[in-house]
Write a protein that holds these residues in place. Structure first.
Motif, PDB file in Angstrom:
ATOM      1  N   MET B 226       0.848  -1.196   0.000  1.00 31.63           N
ATOM      2  CA  MET B 226       0.000   0.000   0.000  1.00 31.63           C
ATOM      3  C   MET B 226       0.879   1.238   0.000  1.00 31.63           C
ATOM      4  O   MET B 226       1.979   1.223   0.529  1.00 31.63           O
ATOM      5  CB  MET B 226      -0.885   0.011   1.250  1.00 31.63           C
ATOM      6  CG  MET B 226      -1.929  -1.076   1.223  1.00 31.63           C
ATOM      7  SD  MET B 226      -2.892  -1.092   2.705  1.00 31.63           S
ATOM      8  CE  MET B 226      -4.044   0.213   2.357  1.00 31.63           C
ATOM      9  N   TRP B 227       0.325   2.297  -0.619  1.00 32.19           N
ATOM     10  CA  TRP B 227       1.014   3.576  -0.531  1.00 32.19           C
ATOM     11  C   TRP B 227       1.081   3.972   0.930  1.00 32.19           C
ATOM     12  O   TRP B 227       0.093   3.770   1.635  1.00 32.19           O
ATOM     13  CB  TRP B 227       0.207   4.606  -1.333  1.00 32.19           C
ATOM     14  CG  TRP B 227       0.919   5.872  -1.579  1.00 32.19           C
ATOM     15  CD1 TRP B 227       1.773   6.172  -2.580  1.00 32.19           C
ATOM     16  CD2 TRP B 227       0.831   7.038  -0.770  1.00 32.19           C
ATOM     17  NE1 TRP B 227       2.229   7.435  -2.458  1.00 32.19           N
ATOM     18  CE2 TRP B 227       1.671   7.998  -1.344  1.00 32.19           C
ATOM     19  CE3 TRP B 227       0.154   7.371   0.412  1.00 32.19           C
ATOM     20  CZ2 TRP B 227       1.838   9.270  -0.807  1.00 32.19           C
ATOM     21  CZ3 TRP B 227       0.315   8.628   0.941  1.00 32.19           C
ATOM     22  CH2 TRP B 227       1.145   9.564   0.337  1.00 32.19           C
ATOM     23  N   SER B 283      -5.855   3.431   0.074  1.00 33.05           N
ATOM     24  CA  SER B 283      -6.088   2.726  -1.191  1.00 33.05           C
ATOM     25  C   SER B 283      -6.376   3.704  -2.311  1.00 33.05           C
ATOM     26  O   SER B 283      -5.837   3.575  -3.417  1.00 33.05           O
ATOM     27  CB  SER B 283      -7.267   1.761  -1.064  1.00 33.05           C
ATOM     28  OG  SER B 283      -7.099   0.922   0.035  1.00 33.05           O
ATOM     29  N   ALA B 286      -3.389   5.442  -3.341  1.00 34.07           N
ATOM     30  CA  ALA B 286      -2.560   4.538  -4.140  1.00 34.07           C
ATOM     31  C   ALA B 286      -3.086   4.458  -5.557  1.00 34.07           C
ATOM     32  O   ALA B 286      -2.319   4.556  -6.521  1.00 34.07           O
ATOM     33  CB  ALA B 286      -2.539   3.157  -3.501  1.00 34.07           C
ATOM     34  N   ILE B 287      -4.390   4.306  -5.692  1.00 32.99           N
ATOM     35  CA  ILE B 287      -4.959   4.133  -7.024  1.00 32.99           C
ATOM     36  C   ILE B 287      -4.654   5.348  -7.900  1.00 32.99           C
ATOM     37  O   ILE B 287      -4.181   5.225  -9.024  1.00 32.99           O
ATOM     38  CB  ILE B 287      -6.484   3.915  -6.936  1.00 32.99           C
ATOM     39  CG1 ILE B 287      -6.771   2.544  -6.331  1.00 32.99           C
ATOM     40  CG2 ILE B 287      -7.128   4.023  -8.310  1.00 32.99           C
ATOM     41  CD1 ILE B 287      -8.212   2.321  -5.972  1.00 32.99           C
ATOM     42  N   GLY B 313      -4.761  -1.572  -4.792  1.00 34.06           N
ATOM     43  CA  GLY B 313      -5.583  -0.612  -4.068  1.00 34.06           C
ATOM     44  C   GLY B 313      -7.058  -0.993  -4.129  1.00 34.06           C
ATOM     45  O   GLY B 313      -7.781  -0.878  -3.136  1.00 34.06           O
TER      46      GLY B 313
END
Lengths: 640, 493
Positions: B226-227, B283, B286-287, B313
């Motif tokens: 994950m970011w 998420s 991240a996306i 994500g």
């Protein structure tokens, strides 16, 4: 029969694409052409049969094929759903597609990858049929994105041209922005209705008409929200204002593609969606007004841009964009039957114009700039006659197909009492003059006057082969007579039993219209013709003078209101900059710098420092012991 | 427990294969061929066994099946295996990808092929073990054990900056997992067991849940990733050999997603609910962010690696909605991504083997020379951007549907990722495949060989099949998912 309409194009696609991997020779090419064309022609005959046998009290057929996605309470099936709206669409799709398939045999005869082209055409047809035969919003979405894919593949068919590739990507991505809206609409529908099947949703629209939905923290009227989401999807696919930029660029594709996808069928999917969901839109007046607003604005905007374009296909593309705006105005005013009627007639005359343009382009050796044509009417008379038929139908000349459908739209706008309807009425009426003007400007520049072609090219101008002309003639029949033939069913006396509850039908009192208003559009069309005639046929310098008189306005129109530049500046460039920023700065410097790399280098630094303590000299250690000892002793003494 | 210990066979068959391979000398072309064949057959037999597992799996039973339990360390820590609808598909995904990876390594591994293949088989053991373990200690063992062969695969057979990347990968994931180990120790001290089935019915106090959840989260978020803990992934992918990237994207990332479903929301539903908005936010960031980054990449593998982060994500978004659609969507998204991203890395591998560069600008116009390659690549690109009718759509759609019912903000922003995915995917494809073939060095490119077609064919078929008829997959997942969802609902009451 319904099964075969769906399956035939799919079979054609698979076979033709399989053949495209074989070594290219004339047998394979011809075989792929014959297979795909005959399958679609059959599908077209079946579609006509389905429509004509169901003109009165059409029954609704719903066939479930097999399950697609079913998870928890969510369920969507592959299905075939036939009602009048679908039947009309099937006729439009398969007929134009069949003619375009046949026409392509001639048009693409010098291309080296014919099976691939025919395969893509069939793929498009299949996806479009899936779109209209869905009985739920998810299959509609499948078709929606499927036609987007086919459009992408066909726009980029000549993949060696960078401009074609760019246009293909642009078309797909801009459409995806619309799809984004459509997807949100489907989510909302599922949450509100607990189902995405038309049967469930459209029938129960009344029971949720007061429901609200929490969106971004606001309580919004749920159906309005749904309709606006769906309409955003429609705007993308039907190239309405703000999401229209892909359509002119899409003209990079081969001309038969433009006729099939970017005039007759795919771009009308948005209109189809609004008409299909008419029970929902009926309960969402704000969304309806929004549709009218966007539709009328697009009709006007695209017509203004069309006035000054110099690429034969782009002129027609802007005309398409504009005519789609007309259809949305009708749909937004609640005249769904009228919208479908214009969709129906437009498919014929616009496909005719595009295929005619293709014939012209063929004749003048792939030149598309109308400034470099002229004086070819004697060489390609049939093409010219066909294009004249298309043009008079488009301008709404009395008793042609376009006359019935377009006038009905303008009358609907006149009869509806709202600010938006008035706005639409004015813009559409002005649009009629412009439509007529740019169409005739095109015709005169292409066919009449002195030629502006090179001597050598001019001598080689020739009429197209009959495989290309016959589709033109068939379309011309549609462009001339279908309006008159089907008027009674789509918008007239028989409309109730024709539509048979597949759409909401309102009856407007068209007889109450004053004669002046009634004849105004036809008159304005003729005015447009004469302006074009005096500017381009009589060879005056009028056109040039007018352009010079108002250079900024001309530039503004020529550059399509600078939408592309604006989007580049506002969206594309910043997105790339943000991407770079997050990659180089956030990922590279901040996350890695303070994270793994930072920790690693800190550890190294600390251990470098601490390792100096282990010097190996006894007196260093003795000194450390001494300090430590005295420290401890001090501590003990002072504690007590 | 009279039946055959199917899961143990699946887990340890590769190890037996390794023993065989140790007996083969590696000093000639002939012997290295034998090694490849041995490894291929072992992994293929394992795949067949896993298919048997899949077909004898009872779809209507939401509980663990093929259970094996033997005394191991203590009464609370046993050798406990079993699969349910959630894990069984990951087992099959693993056993399917390993033979393909071995096949993909046939030509491009130039030295120490024996050690390479042994690493792969060992990796297979660990990966299958992760998805079958029903004991936390056993799980941890397999989860971390997999790092070692992967460390070697990247570190020895990787590209130029392989040492930096492999250490980053190893230390990053190990550091995350230390917290999980501490959590497991705590759980054992507190409850006297590390048995998953027992713990699923155990109620931790709220505070315990929060601490333990964070500990597990530390491990999984690095691994999935994950970011902002994703930066090891592009580096690892870029340096890894093709097959290494395939396994990394195809299976290793999924372990974390699996862990989220099995442990984070299974053991700690209250904490999961508490942290769900936090997960959603990460998420969605991240996306969007990784999609934007993918847009500006010049390196094919990096681009696909960043897109992987974006796709994952969606997985975390779906899982933490605690709805049937969300979790199923997350699982299907993982399966689909396992197939599609694996295929995309293989696609990169195909041209890398021929031209030895991953620089996008060095390519262009490949369709002229490689039509079959162009076709396969196109299908996978379309699946990656989530076109309906491909496997990528099903998961993404279900996830977005479920998140939209929970929170419209996150849903709308996550959905923009779909637009961005179309942009970077098609832009990548256009630069490699389309255009005129003008670069001289590309004029000798040959289309897919028979071996390469053999690799792509199953992935291609699965991509389409899951796209248009995902029912068999959903049928397997659904009972266990429903059980998890109802368990969470009960615990949250």
């Amino acid at each position: 029969m319904a099964h075969s309409i769906v399956l035939f194009p799919l079979i054609g696609f698979i076979l033709a694409c399989g053949m495209s991997f074989l070594k290219s020779n004339s047998t394979v090419d011809r075989l792929s052409e014959i297979i795909t064309s005959s399958l679609i022609i059959l599908a077209s005959i079946f579609s006509f049969y389905l429509l004509l046998t169901n003109l009165n009290n059409a029954d609704i057929v719903s066939i479930k094929l097999f399950n697609w996605i079913s998870s928890g309470s969510f369920n969507a099936d592959w299905s075939i759903y036939l009602d009048t709206v679908t039947r009309v669409m099937l006729v439009v799709i398969t007929t134009v597609s069949a003619l375009v398939h046949v026409y392509s045999i001639g048009y693409m005869s010098h291309d080296s990858s014919k099976p691939r082209f025919m395969g893509y055409l069939s793929l498009f047809t299949f996806a479009m049929i899936m779109l209209v035969t869905a009985d739920n919003f998810l299959q509609l979405f499948f078709g929606w994105e499927g036609v987007g894919l086919a459009s992408y593949l066909l726009i980029g068919f000549w993949y060696k041209k960078p401009s074609a590739n760019a246009a293909a990507i642009k078309a797909f991505v801009v459409n995806r922005i619309g799809d984004f809206g459509l997807a949100l609409g489907i989510f909302t529908i599922f949450i509100l209705f607990g189902s995405i099947e038309y049967g469930e949703v459209l029938a129960n629209a009344d029971s949720v008409k007061d429901a609200s939905f929490n969106f971004f923290g606001y309580e919004i009227h749920a159906l309005t929200l749904i309709c606006i989401f769906l309409f955003i999807g429609a705007m993308g696919k039907s190239a309405q204002l703000f999401l229209h930029t892909w359509l002119p660029d899409a003209m990079e594709g081969p001309t038969p593609v433009s006729a099939l996808i970017h005039a007759a069928t795919m771009v009308t999917a948005g209109v189809f969606l609004v008409v299909r969901c008419s029970p929902l839109f009926e309960l969402a007046p704000i969304a309806m007004n929004f549709v009218v607003l966007i539709g009328a604005s697009t009709a006007f905007f695209a017509a203004t841009v069309g006035l000054v374009q110099n690429d034969i296909k782009r002129v027609i593309a802007y005309s398409t964009c504009s005519q789609l705006g007309y259809m949305f105005v009708a749909a937004g005013l609640g005249a769904y039957g009228v919208a479908m009627f214009h969709l129906f007639t437009h498919a014929f005359f616009k496909a005719l114009l595009f295929l005619g343009a293709g014939s012209v382009i063929h004749a003048v050796h792939e030149e598309q700039d109308i400034r470099k044509m002229g004086g070819i009417s004697n060489y390609i008379p049939i093409t010219q006659i066909m294009m004249i038929i298309g043009t008079i139908s488009l301008m709404g000349f009395p008793f042609t197909s376009g006359y019935y459908s377009k006038d009905a739209i303008i009358e609907s706008a006149y009869l509806s009492n709202s600010l938006f309807a008035d706005y639409a009425y004015i813009l559409l009426t002005v649009g009629v003059v412009m439509t007529s003007f740019y169409s005739w400007r095109l015709m005169f520049l292409v066919f009449n006057g002195e030629t502006r072609m090179s001597e050598e090219d001019y001598r080689k101008v020739h009429e197209s082969s009959s495989v290309m002309l016959i589709p033109l003639i068939i379309l011309a029949i549609g462009a001339l007579f279908f309006g008159f033939l089907f008027k009674g069913y789509f918008i007239g006396y028989y409309s109730d039993s024709f539509w048979n509850n597949s759409i909401v039908v309102h009856h407007l009192d068209h007889d109450s219209i004053p004669l002046l208003i009634y004849y105004l559009p036809a008159f304005l069309g003729i005015v447009g013709f004469f302006i074009a005639w005096s500017m381009y046929f009589k060879k005056s310098n009028l056109a040039k003078n007018i352009a010079e008189l108002n250079m900024p306005l001309y530039k503004f129109l020529l550059n399509k209101w600078y939408f592309d530049e604006l989007y580049n500046f506002l969206i594309v460039a910043p997105a790339l900059r943000v991407g770079h920023f997050f990659w180089r700065i956030i990922d590279g410097i901040i996350i890695d710098g303070f994270g793994p790399n930072g920790i690693a280098s800190t550890v190294t630094k600390i251990s470098n420092k601490t390792k100096q303590v282990q010097s190996g000299f006894i007196y260093h250690y003795a000194f450390a012991i001494l300090i430590g000892l005295s420290f401890i002793i001090t501590l003990i003494i002072f504690r007590f | 427990m009279s039946q055959i210990p199917l899961l143990s066979i699946l887990i340890f068959l590769p190890i037996i294969g390794i023993l065989f391979m140790l007996l083969i000398r590696n000093n000639s072309d002939q012997s290295s061929n034998n090694l490849k064949l041995t490894a291929l057959w072992i992994s293929f037999i394992n795949f067949i066994i896993s298919l048997y597992l899949l077909f004898s799996f009872n779809q209507n039973d939401p509980d663990f099946q093929f259970v094996e339990q033997y005394f191991w360390i203590e009464n609370g820590i046993t050798y406990h295996l079993g699969v349910d609808g959630i894990s069984v598909l990951f087992v099959v995904l693993t056993t399917m990808l390993v033979p393909l990876c071995i096949l993909a390594s046939y030509e491009n591994i130039k030295f120490s092929i024996k050690e390479y293949l042994i690493s792969f088989l060992a990796l297979e053991t660990f990966m299958i073990g992760v998805f079958c373990s029903l004991d936390l200690v056993l799980f941890y063992l397999f989860f971390e054990g997999g790092l070692i062969p992967m460390f070697l695969i990247i570190g020895i057979w990787g590209g130029e900056r392989r040492v930096y990347s492999t250490f980053k990968f190893f230390l990053y994931t190990l550091a995350g997992s230390v917290f999980m180990l501490l959590a497991i120790i705590y759980i054992f001290i507190q409850t006297g067991t590390t048995d998953v089935e027992t713990l699923l019915n155990y109620n931790f106090t709220r505070n315990e849940q929060i601490i333990l959840w964070l500990a597990f989260f530390a491990s999984f978020m690095v691994k999935i990733p994950m970011w902002p803990f994703h930066t090891w992934l592009p580096d690892a992918h870029v340096e890894a050999p093709t097959a290494g990237s395939v396994i990394l994207a195809g299976v290793l990332l999924k372990m974390a997603g699996y862990g989220f479903i099995r442990f984070s929301i299974g053991f700690f539903p209250e904490a999961s609910e508490l942290f769900a908005p936090f997960i959603f936010a990460l998420s969605v960031i991240a996306i969007i962010v990784t999609s934007l980054i993918a847009l500006v990449q010049e390196d094919m593998k990096k681009l696909i690696a960043y897109s992987s982060v974006a796709h994952m994500g969606f997985v975390t978004l779906g899982i933490f909605t605690f709805t049937v659609q969300g979790i199923e969507g997350g699982i299907i998204q993982m399966i689909s991504h396992g197939i599609v991203s694996a295929a995309l890395f293989l696609c990169v591998g195909v041209v890398y083997d021929r031209l030895h560069t991953r620089d996008i600008s060095r390519y262009g116009g490949l369709v002229n020379k490689m039509p079959i390659y162009a076709f396969s690549f196109m299908i996978f690109i379309l699946a990656s951007l989530g076109l309906p009718g491909t496997s990528g759509f099903v998961g993404e759609f279900l996830v977005l549907l479920s998140i939209f019912s929970i929170n419209t903000y996150f849903a709308v922003f996550a959905t923009t990722g779909v637009v961005l995915a179309a942009t970077y995917s098609l832009w990548l494809y256009r630069r490699i495949i389309f255009g005129a073939l003008i670069k001289d060095e590309l004029s000798e490119m040959v289309d897919l060989t028979r071996r390469e077609i053999l690799i792509f064919a199953p992935l291609l078929i699965l991509t389409i099949l899951i796209g248009i008829f995902p029912k068999p997959v959903i049928d397997i997942i659904e009972p266990s998912t429903k059980k998890i969802v109802s368990q969470i609902e009960n615990k949250l009451k």
